[in-house]
Design a protein around this motif. Structure first.
Motif, PDB file in Angstrom:
ATOM      1  N   ASP A 145       0.815  -1.234   0.000  1.00  0.00           N
ATOM      2  CA  ASP A 145       0.000   0.000   0.000  1.00  0.00           C
ATOM      3  C   ASP A 145       0.840   1.272   0.000  1.00  0.00           C
ATOM      4  OD1 ASP A 145      -2.095  -1.707   0.368  1.00  0.00           O
ATOM      5  OD2 ASP A 145      -2.205  -1.429   2.531  1.00  0.00           O
ATOM      6  N   TRP A 146       2.138   1.152   0.109  1.00  0.00           N
ATOM      7  CA  TRP A 146       2.987   2.299   0.416  1.00  0.00           C
ATOM      8  C   TRP A 146       3.599   2.934  -0.828  1.00  0.00           C
ATOM      9  CZ3 TRP A 146       8.172   3.609  -0.083  1.00  0.00           C
ATOM     10  CH2 TRP A 146       8.611   4.684   0.717  1.00  0.00           C
ATOM     11  N   THR A 147       3.719   4.284  -0.822  1.00  0.00           N
ATOM     12  CA  THR A 147       4.473   4.975  -1.871  1.00  0.00           C
ATOM     13  C   THR A 147       5.407   5.998  -1.217  1.00  0.00           C
ATOM     14  OG1 THR A 147       2.605   6.462  -2.143  1.00  0.00           O
ATOM     15  CG2 THR A 147       2.857   4.753  -3.822  1.00  0.00           C
ATOM     16  N   PRO A 148       6.579   6.240  -1.822  1.00  0.00           N
ATOM     17  CA  PRO A 148       7.560   7.134  -1.192  1.00  0.00           C
ATOM     18  C   PRO A 148       7.148   8.599  -1.195  1.00  0.00           C
ATOM     19  CG  PRO A 148       8.409   6.227  -3.263  1.00  0.00           C
ATOM     20  CD  PRO A 148       7.065   5.644  -3.064  1.00  0.00           C
ATOM     21  N   LYS A 149       7.693   9.336  -0.243  1.00  0.00           N
ATOM     22  CA  LYS A 149       7.444  10.786  -0.149  1.00  0.00           C
ATOM     23  C   LYS A 149       8.698  11.538  -0.594  1.00  0.00           C
ATOM     24  CE  LYS A 149       4.456   9.681   3.676  1.00  0.00           C
ATOM     25  NZ  LYS A 149       4.623   8.276   3.278  1.00  0.00           N
ATOM     26  N   SER A 150       8.592  12.856  -0.737  1.00  0.00           N
ATOM     27  CA  SER A 150       9.728  13.640  -1.237  1.00  0.00           C
ATOM     28  C   SER A 150      10.940  13.556  -0.306  1.00  0.00           C
ATOM     29  CB  SER A 150       9.319  15.093  -1.475  1.00  0.00           C
ATOM     30  OG  SER A 150       8.773  15.619  -0.287  1.00  0.00           O
ATOM     31  N   ALA A 196      11.942  -8.307  -7.402  1.00  0.00           N
ATOM     32  CA  ALA A 196      10.952  -9.343  -7.745  1.00  0.00           C
ATOM     33  C   ALA A 196       9.555  -8.731  -7.866  1.00  0.00           C
ATOM     34  CB  ALA A 196      10.960 -10.474  -6.714  1.00  0.00           C
ATOM     35  N   GLY A 197       9.517  -7.423  -8.161  1.00  0.00           N
ATOM     36  CA  GLY A 197       8.223  -6.756  -8.390  1.00  0.00           C
ATOM     37  C   GLY A 197       7.547  -6.226  -7.143  1.00  0.00           C
ATOM     38  N   LEU A 198       8.181  -6.339  -5.972  1.00  0.00           N
ATOM     39  CA  LEU A 198       7.522  -5.860  -4.743  1.00  0.00           C
ATOM     40  C   LEU A 198       7.366  -4.345  -4.747  1.00  0.00           C
ATOM     41  CD1 LEU A 198       6.396  -6.716  -1.886  1.00  0.00           C
ATOM     42  CD2 LEU A 198       8.588  -5.956  -1.006  1.00  0.00           C
ATOM     43  N   GLU A 199       8.459  -3.640  -5.065  1.00  0.00           N
ATOM     44  CA  GLU A 199       8.430  -2.173  -5.035  1.00  0.00           C
ATOM     45  C   GLU A 199       8.174  -1.648  -6.453  1.00  0.00           C
ATOM     46  OE1 GLU A 199      11.125  -3.999  -4.158  1.00  0.00           O
ATOM     47  OE2 GLU A 199      11.603  -3.648  -2.055  1.00  0.00           O
ATOM     48  N   GLY A 200       6.894  -1.645  -6.835  1.00  0.00           N
ATOM     49  CA  GLY A 200       6.538  -1.183  -8.178  1.00  0.00           C
ATOM     50  C   GLY A 200       6.952   0.259  -8.440  1.00  0.00           C
ATOM     51  N   TRP A 201       7.123   1.013  -7.355  1.00  0.00           N
ATOM     52  CA  TRP A 201       7.469   2.430  -7.457  1.00  0.00           C
ATOM     53  C   TRP A 201       8.971   2.654  -7.651  1.00  0.00           C
ATOM     54  CZ3 TRP A 201      10.891   3.019  -3.520  1.00  0.00           C
ATOM     55  CH2 TRP A 201      10.765   2.149  -2.441  1.00  0.00           C
ATOM     56  N   ALA A 202       9.799   1.607  -7.470  1.00  0.00           N
ATOM     57  CA  ALA A 202      11.263   1.777  -7.442  1.00  0.00           C
ATOM     58  C   ALA A 202      11.876   2.400  -8.705  1.00  0.00           C
ATOM     59  CB  ALA A 202      11.950   0.457  -7.100  1.00  0.00           C
ATOM     60  N   PRO A 203      11.514   1.963  -9.931  1.00  0.00           N
ATOM     61  CA  PRO A 203      12.153   2.553 -11.117  1.00  0.00           C
ATOM     62  C   PRO A 203      11.960   4.069 -11.207  1.00  0.00           C
ATOM     63  CG  PRO A 203      11.010   0.533 -11.708  1.00  0.00           C
ATOM     64  CD  PRO A 203      10.623   0.845 -10.304  1.00  0.00           C
ATOM     65  N   ALA A 204      10.730   4.539 -10.982  1.00  0.00           N
ATOM     66  CA  ALA A 204      10.453   5.985 -11.038  1.00  0.00           C
ATOM     67  C   ALA A 204      11.166   6.711  -9.891  1.00  0.00           C
ATOM     68  CB  ALA A 204       8.945   6.230 -10.967  1.00  0.00           C
ATOM     69  N   PHE A 205      11.199   6.076  -8.736  1.00  0.00           N
ATOM     70  CA  PHE A 205      11.856   6.632  -7.551  1.00  0.00           C
ATOM     71  C   PHE A 205      13.343   6.855  -7.831  1.00  0.00           C
ATOM     72  CE2 PHE A 205      14.083   5.756  -3.445  1.00  0.00           C
ATOM     73  CZ  PHE A 205      13.525   6.750  -2.654  1.00  0.00           C
ATOM     74  N   LEU A 206      13.994   5.844  -8.400  1.00  0.00           N
ATOM     75  CA  LEU A 206      15.437   5.942  -8.691  1.00  0.00           C
ATOM     76  C   LEU A 206      15.719   7.004  -9.747  1.00  0.00           C
ATOM     77  CD1 LEU A 206      16.354   2.147  -8.529  1.00  0.00           C
ATOM     78  CD2 LEU A 206      17.122   3.918  -6.946  1.00  0.00           C
TER      79      LEU A 206
END
Length: 306
Positions: A58-63, A80-90
């Motif tokens: 349910d979690w997404t990173p903050k600024s 393994a696909g857990l952090e779907g937000w990781a590519p955009a975050f990096l």
């Protein structure tokens, strides 16, 4: 004296959790955080992105997380696909960042799960109507996979800070020993039990099931938000009755409503099986960790599979 104190206090100066004179490591989920702290010891400052009591799906990173990670030396994520937000975050990190991203599950033989990421299915091979494959990201739930993950964490720390390699090696050896002992306990205690089937609230136990010869039936999909369909619940009710299952497992960070409904419909009881994705605030206060939670899992599995 005052000048001396100022120098001392300046040594470990923090900026948003970042400590200047240490190796700063950002981790995404609790098990990676715990293993990194164990291996890193005093040389490392570990910041876990997910707060206590939050379900990782349910979690997404903050600024502020972007700011901190940009200043860190390592970013350890499960992959393994857990952090779907990781590519955009990096991609969003500062241009001059020196942070090294490491996928901690690398080397684990991943489970491709037939079924859904959002619309309920039965066991690993369930939901005949759907054939889209999703990778099961819950690698750490099996001590066998956790051993590979711990090794990846050790390697990344040694690579980023070779000066303290001996200390990392020493602490990794101690952690490895604990994980091997846990693996042996799971193997020996689960091998002789009369039953092998577990019914769980969300499909987080694939690696545990594969490594210790269990069969997992899940009410919800790989993401605990995945709503099951009526026919899945009917099928599951039938399975519970046919296989003589006595307990339905639920977990603390996810609503237990469906598990309790299924249990009352089938006249069985509920027990906790924890995917150790994070600690609740209560568990944090009690001093629980990966090992205490996994040992409790083993007790509950042993009870349910009698």
């Amino acid at each position: 004296m005052l000048a001396f104190l100022l120098v001392i206090s300046g040594c470990g100066s923090k900026s948003g959790g970042i400590v200047e004179d240490k190796i700063n490591v950002m981790t995404t989920i609790y098990p990676i955080y715990e293993f990194t702290k164990e291996i890193g010891g005093d040389e490392v400052n570990v910041i876990n992105l997910l707060p206590a009591g939050v379900e990782p799906h349910d979690w997404t990173p903050k600024s502020q997380d972007i700011v901190n990670t940009s200043k860190a030396q390592l970013f350890l994520y499960n992959g393994a696909g857990l952090e779907g937000w990781a590519p955009a975050f990096l991609k969003g990190l500062d241009k001059d960042t020196k942070v090294k991203p490491v996928e901690v599950s690398k080397g684990v033989k991943l489970i491709s799960s037939e079924g859904d990421d959002g619309h309920g299915h039965g066991d690993e091979g369930g939901a005949e109507e759907q054939h889209d494959h999703h990778v099961d990201p819950h690698t750490w739930v099996s001590p066998k996979s956790a051993l590979i993950m711990a090794e990846n964490i050790r390697n990344s720390l040694v690579e980023i800070d070779p000066d303290h390699a001996d200390r990392y090696e020493q602490r990794y050896a101690a952690l490895k020993q604990k994980l091997e002992k846990l693996d042996e306990s799971f193997s020996s205690q689960l091998s002789g039990l009369p039953k092998q089937e577990i019914v769980v609230s969300h499909q987080a136990f694939g690696y545990l099931a594969r490594d210790y010869n269990l069969e997992q039936y899940a009410i919800m999909g790989l993401s605990p938000d995945a709503e099951p369909r009526a026919q899945d619940l009917v099928k599951l009710t039938k399975t519970v009755k046919e296989k003589g299952i006595r307990y339905i497992f639920f977990e603390e960070l996810v609503s237990d409503k469906l598990a309790k409904t299924l249990a009352s419909e089938t006249g069985v009881e509920t027990l906790v099986l924890n995917p150790v994705e994070g600690l609740t605030k209560e568990q944090e206060q009690k001093g629980d960790n990966y090992f205490t939670l996994m040992e409790k899992n083993l007790q509950n599995l042993t009870k349910a599979l009698q």
